[in-house]
Design a protein around this motif. Sequence first.
Motif, short mmCIF file in Angstrom:
data_model
loop_
_atom_site.label_atom_id
_atom_site.label_comp_id
_atom_site.label_asym_id
_atom_site.label_seq_id
_atom_site.Cartn_x
_atom_site.Cartn_y
_atom_site.Cartn_z
N ALA A 115 0.83 -1.20 0.00
CA ALA A 115 0.00 0.00 0.00
C ALA A 115 0.87 1.26 0.00
O ALA A 115 0.57 2.24 -0.70
CB ALA A 115 -0.93 0.00 1.20
N ARG A 116 1.94 1.23 0.77
CA ARG A 116 2.86 2.38 0.78
C ARG A 116 3.52 2.57 -0.58
O ARG A 116 3.68 3.70 -1.05
CB ARG A 116 3.92 2.19 1.86
N GLN A 117 3.91 1.46 -1.21
CA GLN A 117 4.51 1.56 -2.54
C GLN A 117 3.52 2.13 -3.54
O GLN A 117 3.87 2.96 -4.37
CB GLN A 117 5.02 0.19 -3.01
N ALA A 118 2.28 1.65 -3.47
CA ALA A 118 1.25 2.14 -4.39
C ALA A 118 1.01 3.63 -4.17
O ALA A 118 0.86 4.40 -5.13
CB ALA A 118 -0.04 1.35 -4.21
N LEU A 119 0.96 4.04 -2.92
CA LEU A 119 0.75 5.45 -2.61
C LEU A 119 1.91 6.30 -3.12
O LEU A 119 1.71 7.37 -3.71
CB LEU A 119 0.58 5.65 -1.11
N ALA A 120 3.13 5.81 -2.94
CA ALA A 120 4.30 6.54 -3.43
C ALA A 120 4.26 6.67 -4.95
O ALA A 120 4.58 7.73 -5.51
CB ALA A 120 5.59 5.85 -3.00
N LEU A 121 3.83 5.61 -5.62
CA LEU A 121 3.71 5.67 -7.07
C LEU A 121 2.65 6.67 -7.50
O LEU A 121 2.85 7.46 -8.42
CB LEU A 121 3.38 4.28 -7.62
N LEU A 122 1.51 6.66 -6.83
CA LEU A 122 0.45 7.60 -7.16
C LEU A 122 0.89 9.05 -6.93
O LEU A 122 0.58 9.94 -7.73
CB LEU A 122 -0.80 7.31 -6.34
N VAL A 123 1.62 9.28 -5.87
CA VAL A 123 2.12 10.63 -5.59
C VAL A 123 3.09 11.06 -6.68
O VAL A 123 3.05 12.21 -7.14
CB VAL A 123 2.75 10.71 -4.19
N SER A 124 3.95 10.15 -7.13
CA SER A 124 4.91 10.51 -8.18
C SER A 124 4.19 10.80 -9.49
O SER A 124 4.58 11.71 -10.24
CB SER A 124 5.96 9.42 -8.37
N LEU A 150 1.12 11.99 -9.72
CA LEU A 150 0.48 13.30 -9.50
C LEU A 150 1.50 14.42 -9.64
O LEU A 150 1.21 15.45 -10.27
CB LEU A 150 -0.16 13.34 -8.12
N ASP A 151 2.69 14.24 -9.09
CA ASP A 151 3.74 15.25 -9.22
C ASP A 151 4.09 15.48 -10.69
O ASP A 151 4.25 16.62 -11.12
CB ASP A 151 5.00 14.83 -8.46
N ALA A 152 4.21 14.39 -11.44
CA ALA A 152 4.54 14.51 -12.87
C ALA A 152 3.41 15.23 -13.61
O ALA A 152 3.68 16.07 -14.48
CB ALA A 152 4.79 13.13 -13.47
N GLY A 153 2.18 14.92 -13.27
CA GLY A 153 1.05 15.59 -13.91
C GLY A 153 1.02 17.08 -13.61
O GLY A 153 0.75 17.90 -14.49
N CYS A 154 1.30 17.42 -12.37
CA CYS A 154 1.33 18.84 -11.99
C CYS A 154 2.47 19.57 -12.70
O CYS A 154 2.29 20.71 -13.15
CB CYS A 154 1.47 18.97 -10.48
N ALA A 155 3.62 18.92 -12.79
CA ALA A 155 4.75 19.53 -13.49
C ALA A 155 4.41 19.75 -14.96
O ALA A 155 4.71 20.81 -15.54
CB ALA A 155 6.00 18.67 -13.35
N GLY A 156 3.76 18.77 -15.57
CA GLY A 156 3.35 18.90 -16.97
C GLY A 156 2.35 20.02 -17.16
O GLY A 156 2.42 20.77 -18.13
N ALA A 157 1.41 20.15 -16.23
CA ALA A 157 0.42 21.22 -16.32
C ALA A 157 1.08 22.58 -16.20
O ALA A 157 0.71 23.53 -16.91
CB ALA A 157 -0.65 21.04 -15.25
N THR A 158 2.06 22.69 -15.32
CA THR A 158 2.78 23.96 -15.15
C THR A 158 3.54 24.32 -16.42
O THR A 158 3.52 25.47 -16.87
CB THR A 158 3.74 23.87 -13.95
N GLU A 159 4.21 23.33 -17.01
CA GLU A 159 4.94 23.57 -18.25
C GLU A 159 4.00 23.98 -19.37
O GLU A 159 4.30 24.88 -20.16
CB GLU A 159 5.72 22.32 -18.66
N LEU A 160 2.83 23.33 -19.43
CA LEU A 160 1.85 23.67 -20.46
C LEU A 160 1.33 25.10 -20.27
O LEU A 160 1.19 25.85 -21.23
CB LEU A 160 0.69 22.68 -20.42
N GLU A 161 1.09 25.48 -19.02
CA GLU A 161 0.63 26.83 -18.74
C GLU A 161 1.68 27.86 -19.17
O GLU A 161 1.35 28.87 -19.80
CB GLU A 161 0.35 26.99 -17.25
N GLU A 162 2.93 27.59 -18.84
CA GLU A 162 4.00 28.53 -19.21
C GLU A 162 4.16 28.62 -20.72
O GLU A 162 4.33 29.72 -21.27
CB GLU A 162 5.30 28.10 -18.56
#
Length: 58
Positions: A12-21, A23-35
Amino acid sequence: MTTFARRVRHQARQALALLVSVLDAGCAGATELEEAGAEQFRKHPDYAVITDFPASRT
């Protein structure tokens, strides 16, 4: 705690860590797209006209 429970908790911890990573990648992509979008918008021939409207000043 049983061995099974430890495995489940570990997985469960591994799955959560993967989901967080993901989400982080998605947020970074959204920021790059906005810029990139903002940069392209500033190059638009009518940028000065469009941004001159009072409602566009936020």
